[in-house]
Design an enzyme around this catalytic site. Structure first.
Site, PDB file in Angstrom:
ATOM      1  N   ASP A 245       5.110 -10.837   8.057  1.00 15.39           N
ATOM      2  CA  ASP A 245       6.467 -11.378   8.256  1.00 15.39           C
ATOM      3  C   ASP A 245       7.614 -10.421   7.951  1.00 15.39           C
ATOM      4  O   ASP A 245       8.778 -10.745   8.159  1.00 15.39           O
ATOM      5  CB  ASP A 245       6.640 -12.664   7.429  1.00 15.39           C
ATOM      6  CG  ASP A 245       6.367 -12.428   5.950  1.00 15.39           C
ATOM      7  OD1 ASP A 245       6.315 -11.259   5.540  1.00 15.39           O
ATOM      8  OD2 ASP A 245       6.195 -13.416   5.206  1.00 15.39           O
ATOM      9  N   GLY A 246       7.300  -9.237   7.450  1.00 16.85           N
ATOM     10  CA  GLY A 246       8.371  -8.268   7.177  1.00 16.85           C
ATOM     11  C   GLY A 246       9.198  -8.601   5.946  1.00 16.85           C
ATOM     12  O   GLY A 246      10.216  -7.964   5.695  1.00 16.85           O
TER      13      GLY A 246
ATOM     14  N   ASP B  80       0.207   7.239   1.520  1.00 17.15           N
ATOM     15  CA  ASP B  80       1.406   6.577   2.070  1.00 17.15           C
ATOM     16  C   ASP B  80       2.318   6.070   0.957  1.00 17.15           C
ATOM     17  O   ASP B  80       3.438   5.654   1.230  1.00 17.15           O
ATOM     18  CB  ASP B  80       1.030   5.431   3.019  1.00 17.15           C
ATOM     19  CG  ASP B  80       0.320   4.301   2.306  1.00 17.15           C
ATOM     20  OD1 ASP B  80      -0.444   4.577   1.372  1.00 17.15           O
ATOM     21  OD2 ASP B  80       0.535   3.134   2.680  1.00 17.15           O
ATOM     22  N   ASN B  81       1.834   6.101  -0.274  1.00 19.10           N
ATOM     23  CA  ASN B  81       2.686   5.729  -1.409  1.00 19.10           C
ATOM     24  C   ASN B  81       3.032   6.941  -2.252  1.00 19.10           C
ATOM     25  O   ASN B  81       3.408   6.817  -3.411  1.00 19.10           O
ATOM     26  CB  ASN B  81       1.996   4.665  -2.276  1.00 19.10           C
ATOM     27  CG  ASN B  81       1.959   3.312  -1.578  1.00 19.10           C
ATOM     28  OD1 ASN B  81       2.836   3.005  -0.767  1.00 19.10           O
ATOM     29  ND2 ASN B  81       0.951   2.505  -1.873  1.00 19.10           N
TER      30      ASN B  81
END
Ligand SMILES: Nc1ncnc2c1ncn2[C@@H]1O[C@H](COP(=O)(O)OP(=O)(O)OP(=O)(O)O)[C@@H](O)[C@H]1O
Ligand SMILES: [Mg+2]
Length: 600
Positions: free
Chosen positions: A170-171, A322-323
């Site tokens: 849902d972002g 990615d973190n």
């Protein structure tokens, strides 16, 4: 006049129109847009993004945004007046509505793609298309880039709505996780640990469903679905470029996915250098020389960062590529935690295993550094001399990491200026006995080092940090005796370090070659208190704050904000009684409080 003073004295920014005049969109203006994207930014369906560095995305505003908090410290640094945080234009923008921003601000934000390596292994399954082209900022949307007081800042909404990378989700971010990230970023900054910063936090009347833990649940994974308010935090950093982002472009080069792949990789790397390393890398140098400097500097920043994390007991429970911010600062406060009990295997994330545990972070960082190096390598393919230097930098990671850790422990223990060469054996045995004692006694990491920083006469103050209930079969009397001996040995070394400094003994080989070290135990104590915080953002402090916030009461949140931005200070007795104490035994193992399954 200090920078801070000049900011305080200068005229403050009180309107969005004033802020707009500092706009400078280097990413949008110098990198490639996804050629399949529309410029309108109405791009919310999960899809593959095959090339380009960014996708224009218009955030989806939250309904009825309500002010929760802003960072007074960051506002001060940026020259923003506190009133700006509640002014309608500012609230509108940082709750996701870009439709009315003043020019030259832009009405469309941007999201970026990235690749994922977990502990050095490349993954593509996370991407719904199994190609890696659908993975990136699924709920992070940058909305503004500006140069303020000669410093470039990017401002990014977290929870700003769907993007092409949302993978069907849902972002959104919920209030709970937004409060955690908001508090943690400013706390880390106050601790002196490089990090993304918190600008503002607004909550909505909109709700979403999230898996979570039932009350007092001991289960590893969430066992119920709850409805939670959505919120948007804005985080701020010189850039949000991640190691995973560089990897995405390098993988495309390796797989020869399109004709511009190498050029896109080169562009993102040069862009990274300008955004994060302009002060140490001369842009006039040939590309290969810049890359060597970049690798060296990132190695230095990353190893130092990990040392700082361990110094304050911070664990990034999901330290994937990615973190891992390519600028060398802390990014993504999802399953993070500060340890209460010192436990090398401490990990706040149930899915992290030992890979991302507290004392394994140097290894996890090395894996991310390897991913970083393999992403840069295609740009050096024809440069044999540079490649050799590059290999050496990569191979040297563990040595540099080791040195950073040694320096960190020495500082934490008050030995910043000890001449190690003369006392190595004594020092090593003191350190190794401390390690054993901390594990066997189950000490509270923060309280132990803070009490030690007062250089106590006997072990009574240190005992305040002992979790006696958890020590299991350990014989208390024997342990106490060992602690007494240890404290005496430690003090012998402290006294030696003072005579090393005040006497004629050579300081040339001390840990940092600084001859103007402390001359008395009082001075050593003062130094130690700047390295060993008194207040740390323990998860069980944050839980009641977000529980209260859900009811619309932000009192605890604001109190925590206040305390945790002064982590080294001696605060009032009331605050001390509330926030300088052992974790209550009944809270160990409680889901959502002692461990988390995801960042939600
Ligand atoms: N509610 C959501 N909607 C869309 N995408 C999401 C959502 N939650 C997580 N993601 C995406 O899942 C991926 C992994 O999540 P992770 O917890 O590492 O990141 P995050 O906390 O969302 O974001 P960041 O790394 O930007 O701080 C990220 O790419 C993130 O954008
Ligand atoms: Mg993330």
């Amino acid at each position: 006049m200090s920078n801070r003073q000049s900011q305080q004295n200068s005229v403050k920014i009180t309107t969005l129109t004033q802020l707009a005049s500092s706009a400078s969109y280097s990413l949008l203006d110098s990198l490639h847009r996804d050629p399949d994207a529309t410029s309108s930014g109405i791009d919310y369906q999960p899809r593959q993004v095959f090339s380009g560095h960014y996708v224009p995305v218009r955030p989806t505003p939250i309904t009825n945004p309500k002010y929760v908090a802003h960072s007074k410290n960051l506002f001060l640094e940026l020259g923003f007046d506190d009133s700006l945080a509640t002014s309608p234009d500012f609230v509108r923008l940082f709750s996701g509505d870009l439709s009315q921003v003043p020019e030259p601000m832009r009405q469309v934000g941007w999201s970026t793609g990235y690749a994922l390596s977990i502990y050095g292994t490349e993954y593509i399954q996370q991407c719904p298309f199994q190609t890696g082209n659908g993975y990136g900022d699924g709920r992070a949307i940058s909305v503004f880039e500006a140069v303020i007081n000669d410093q470039r800042w990017e401002m990014q909404l977290k929870g700003g709505g769907r993007t092409p990378y949302c993978r069907g989700a849902d972002g959104r971010a919920v209030l709970r996780s937004s409060i955690r990230e908001f508090l943690a970023q400013e706390h880390m900054h106050a601790l002196g640990v490089p990090t993304s910063r918190s600008l503002s936090l607004y909550v909505s009347t909109d709700k979403v469903q999230r898996p979570w833990y039932s009350e007092d649940s001991r289960s590893e994974n969430p066992d119920i679905l709850i409805s939670e308010s959505v919120a948007i935090t804005t985080r701020v950093a010189p850039s949000f470029i991640r190691v995973g982002q560089l990897e995405l472009f390098a993988r495309r080069v390796r797989h020869q996915e399109h004709a511009n792949a190498l050029q896109e990789l080169e562009k993102i790397v040069l862009h990274l250098i300008q955004r994060e390393y302009a002060d140490v890398i001369d842009k006039e140098l040939p590309l290969a020389a810049q890359i060597i400097l970049l690798a060296k500097e990132f190695r230095s920043r990353l190893t130092s960062l990990i040392g700082q994390w361990i110094r304050v007991g911070f664990c990034q429970g999901n330290f994937n590529s990615d973190n891992c911010a390519a600028g060398g600062y802390t990014l993504d406060y999802g399953p993070f935690g500060f340890c209460d009990v010192f436990d090398p295997q401490y990990s706040p994330w149930t899915g992290g295993g030992l890979h991302f545990a507290l004392m394994n972070q140097p290894n996890a960082a090395q894996k991310n550094f390897d991913s970083f190096c393999s992403a840069l390598r295609p740009l050096l393919s024809a440069e044999h001399d540079f490649l050799r230097q590059f290999d050496e930098i990569q191979e040297g990671f563990s040595n540099v990491m080791h040195t950073q850790m040694n320096t960190m422990w020495a500082k934490k223990l008050g030995f910043e200026h000890l001449n190690m060469n003369n006392h190595q054996q004594l020092y090593n045995s003191m350190l190794s006995e401390l390690d054993k004692l901390m594990k066997q006694t189950k000490v509270d990491y923060t309280i132990f080092f803070r009490e030690l920083s007062s250089i106590p006469d006997d072990i009574t103050p240190l005992q305040k940090s002992f979790y006696s209930d958890l020590a299991g079969g350990a014989d208390e009397q024997t342990l106490n005796h060992r602690w007494k001996v240890w404290l005496d040995d430690w003090k012998v070394l402290i006294n030696i370090s003072i005579s090393d400094i005040s006497g004629d003994n050579s300081i040339a080989n001390s840990t940092n070659n600084n001859v103007s070290g402390p001359q008395s135990t009082k001075e050593i104590s003062a130094h130690m208190k700047l390295v060993n915080p008194k207040y740390i953002l323990r998860e069980w402090f944050v839980v009641p704050a977000y529980q209260q916030a859900v009811e619309g009461n932000y009192e605890l949140l604001h109190e925590l904000q206040d305390v945790m931005t002064q982590p080294y200070a001696e605060l009032s007795k009331d605050i001390e009684a509330k926030y300088y104490r052992l974790k209550p035994t009944q809270l160990f193992e409680v889901g959502g409080l002692s461990h988390l399954s995801c960042s939600s």
